[in-house]
Design a protein around this motif. Structure first.
Motif, PDB file in Angstrom:
ATOM      1  N   ASN A 190     -40.876 -24.531 -50.851  1.00 15.99           N
ATOM      2  CA  ASN A 190     -39.559 -23.937 -50.621  1.00 15.99           C
ATOM      3  C   ASN A 190     -38.641 -25.008 -50.060  1.00 15.99           C
ATOM      4  O   ASN A 190     -39.023 -25.738 -49.152  1.00 15.99           O
ATOM      5  N   ARG A 247     -26.423 -27.138 -59.832  1.00 23.45           N
ATOM      6  CA  ARG A 247     -25.930 -26.154 -60.816  1.00 23.45           C
ATOM      7  C   ARG A 247     -25.086 -26.861 -61.874  1.00 23.45           C
ATOM      8  O   ARG A 247     -25.195 -26.571 -63.070  1.00 23.45           O
ATOM      9  N   GLU A 267     -31.257 -23.950 -68.864  1.00 23.68           N
ATOM     10  CA  GLU A 267     -32.442 -23.915 -68.001  1.00 23.68           C
ATOM     11  C   GLU A 267     -31.993 -23.606 -66.581  1.00 23.68           C
ATOM     12  O   GLU A 267     -30.936 -24.055 -66.152  1.00 23.68           O
ATOM     13  N   GLU A 268     -32.809 -22.859 -65.872  1.00 19.97           N
ATOM     14  CA  GLU A 268     -32.519 -22.578 -64.471  1.00 19.97           C
ATOM     15  C   GLU A 268     -32.700 -23.854 -63.650  1.00 19.97           C
ATOM     16  O   GLU A 268     -33.541 -24.698 -63.979  1.00 19.97           O
ATOM     17  N   VAL A 269     -31.919 -23.974 -62.585  1.00 18.93           N
ATOM     18  CA  VAL A 269     -32.009 -25.134 -61.703  1.00 18.93           C
ATOM     19  C   VAL A 269     -33.451 -25.311 -61.217  1.00 18.93           C
ATOM     20  O   VAL A 269     -33.983 -26.422 -61.214  1.00 18.93           O
ATOM     21  N   ALA A 270     -34.094 -24.210 -60.842  1.00 16.42           N
ATOM     22  CA  ALA A 270     -35.467 -24.282 -60.331  1.00 16.42           C
ATOM     23  C   ALA A 270     -36.426 -24.868 -61.366  1.00 16.42           C
ATOM     24  O   ALA A 270     -37.421 -25.499 -61.008  1.00 16.42           O
ATOM     25  N   GLU A 271     -36.152 -24.672 -62.651  1.00 15.81           N
ATOM     26  CA  GLU A 271     -36.989 -25.247 -63.708  1.00 15.81           C
ATOM     27  C   GLU A 271     -36.734 -26.741 -63.885  1.00 15.81           C
ATOM     28  O   GLU A 271     -37.625 -27.489 -64.279  1.00 15.81           O
ATOM     29  N   ALA A 283     -26.640 -28.001 -53.777  1.00 17.01           N
ATOM     30  CA  ALA A 283     -26.892 -26.853 -54.651  1.00 17.01           C
ATOM     31  C   ALA A 283     -25.838 -26.794 -55.759  1.00 17.01           C
ATOM     32  O   ALA A 283     -26.156 -26.543 -56.926  1.00 17.01           O
ATOM     33  N   ILE A 339     -35.596 -28.895 -61.395  1.00 16.47           N
ATOM     34  CA  ILE A 339     -35.842 -29.691 -60.192  1.00 16.47           C
ATOM     35  C   ILE A 339     -37.125 -30.523 -60.265  1.00 16.47           C
ATOM     36  O   ILE A 339     -37.084 -31.719 -59.954  1.00 16.47           O
ATOM     37  N   ARG A 364     -46.432 -24.569 -54.757  1.00 15.66           N
ATOM     38  CA  ARG A 364     -45.132 -23.967 -54.456  1.00 15.66           C
ATOM     39  C   ARG A 364     -44.568 -24.608 -53.189  1.00 15.66           C
ATOM     40  O   ARG A 364     -45.256 -24.738 -52.192  1.00 15.66           O
TER      41      ARG A 364
END
Length: 91
Positions: free
Chosen positions: A15, A27, A41-45, A23, A47, A13
């Motif tokens: 941060n 998006r 898909e979420e941005v976090a997925e 950002a 990246i 993990r």
């Protein structure tokens, strides 16, 4: 055995703090991904895959990695040559 030992697959993990403009671009990229593949898909997925694709496409970085691997292999080879022979009664 043909299959090598599997690498460590424990997720790490991290941060990140991003500039608002980055950002926003991420998006927008996620929206573009959804339009292209029909899957949101979420941005976090995304990246980790974006970063991996970036590193894989950086020719200078890949060349440096290859050189480092070659140097490490060369050093290990020279160190193995310094080992004392094993106690083999057949010698």
């Amino acid at each position: 055995m043909k299959l090598a030992k599997l690498p460590d697959r424990t997720p790490v993990r991290m941060n990140l703090v991003l500039a608002p403009s980055l950002a926003k671009r991420l998006r927008e990229y996620a929206d573009f991904y959804a339009e292209t593949y029909g899957s949101k898909e979420e941005v976090a997925e995304l990246i980790p895959f974006i970063l991996e694709a970036f590193l894989d496409s950086d020719a200078d970085y890949k060349s440096k990695q290859k050189d480092d691997k070659r140097k490490k292999s060369s050093r290990l080879g020279s160190l193995q040559g310094l080992r004392e022979p094993a106690n083999d009664p057949g010698l």
